[in-house]
Design a protein around this motif. Sequence first.
Motif, PDB file in Angstrom:
ATOM      1  N   ARG A 123       0.834  -1.198   0.000  1.00 17.52           N
ATOM      2  CA  ARG A 123       0.000   0.000   0.000  1.00 17.52           C
ATOM      3  C   ARG A 123       0.865   1.242   0.000  1.00 17.52           C
ATOM      4  O   ARG A 123       2.004   1.234   0.483  1.00 17.52           O
ATOM      5  N   ASP A 124       0.316   2.304  -0.570  1.00 14.27           N
ATOM      6  CA  ASP A 124       0.988   3.582  -0.568  1.00 14.27           C
ATOM      7  C   ASP A 124       1.115   4.088   0.873  1.00 14.27           C
ATOM      8  O   ASP A 124       0.218   3.864   1.703  1.00 14.27           O
ATOM      9  N   SER A 125       2.206   4.768   1.156  1.00 13.96           N
ATOM     10  CA  SER A 125       2.464   5.207   2.538  1.00 13.96           C
ATOM     11  C   SER A 125       1.437   6.223   3.027  1.00 13.96           C
ATOM     12  O   SER A 125       1.300   6.423   4.235  1.00 13.96           O
ATOM     13  N   THR A 126       0.719   6.854   2.099  1.00 10.64           N
ATOM     14  CA  THR A 126      -0.276   7.848   2.518  1.00 10.64           C
ATOM     15  C   THR A 126      -1.642   7.239   2.789  1.00 10.64           C
ATOM     16  O   THR A 126      -2.569   7.949   3.178  1.00 10.64           O
ATOM     17  N   VAL A 127      -1.784   5.933   2.565  1.00 11.18           N
ATOM     18  CA  VAL A 127      -3.050   5.267   2.864  1.00 11.18           C
ATOM     19  C   VAL A 127      -3.136   5.086   4.370  1.00 11.18           C
ATOM     20  O   VAL A 127      -2.397   4.289   4.951  1.00 11.18           O
ATOM     21  N   ARG A 128      -4.022   5.804   5.008  1.00 17.38           N
ATOM     22  CA  ARG A 128      -4.088   5.784   6.475  1.00 17.38           C
ATOM     23  C   ARG A 128      -4.961   4.653   6.996  1.00 17.38           C
ATOM     24  O   ARG A 128      -4.626   3.988   7.958  1.00 17.38           O
ATOM     25  N   ALA A 129      -6.106   4.451   6.366  1.00 18.14           N
ATOM     26  CA  ALA A 129      -6.994   3.378   6.810  1.00 18.14           C
ATOM     27  C   ALA A 129      -6.376   2.034   6.435  1.00 18.14           C
ATOM     28  O   ALA A 129      -5.837   1.871   5.339  1.00 18.14           O
TER      29      ALA A 129
END
Length: 268
Positions: A123-129
């Motif tokens: 997952r992209d590092s900015t995906v918080r959920a």
Amino acid sequence: MTESKDRAFVNGLARGLAVMSAFKPDRNRMSLGELSKETGLPKTTVARLIHTLVKLGYVYADPDSGRFQLHPRVLTLGYPVMASMDKRHVALPMMQELAEYSRGTVSLGIRDGLSMILIERSRDSTVRALPLDIGSRIPIHTTSMGRAYFAAAGEFEQKDILAQIETFDPKGFKKIEKSLREGEREYREKGYCTAIGSWENDVNAVGVAVELSNDALAAFNCGGPSTRIAEENLDDLGRRLAELARHFQTADWVGQLPPRPYKGVSPP
């Protein structure tokens, strides 16, 4: 659970596996009554099966609540399978690169019945959920991963999937079959399948099939919320995911990455 009329079929083993399969991430602790309802087996039968599984160490019995849950020992059953799919590790750097490019997630899954089970994901590092993790299930017919898998499966396996769908959802069968066949045509024309709000209303994704090192069919997907992955970006991501799959498929994977760095495909 349905029981086979095949004389070589061991119903007791099938019932025991049905009990183990009844545990889910959202139902990881269950009573005898709940297990009986989930499996369709008599409570007395479930009690005997659970007793055996507890004795063998595959199920843990909570003495306070009287409920049961799978013991970590069950992981030993799946390890040989995962070890035989070790080529999947080659894909991780490429999956991470595409996840960051798309600002979404990239997953690899294999089929189990009418579901795809995730065996790797980035997952992209900015995906918080927290997205679906390894071991999570997603349906075949509404997801890009599942549609890509169906499109690449042989005729015999396609017939098996459709037969199971017709058994479990006879009313919706025609609609589901049409959707899968449309995905098959899309895969034939483009080399990837799309899913635009068909699994979750606000999720878009693309999927591509691939073979693992043990010749098992699997599929990649790349997707995320429509706020991150818009419908107009799916063709670009589909081509990039197809290129990722080609690199993965042809990699001399014994301790090595593909012969050149994966950088996706050039924009159209």
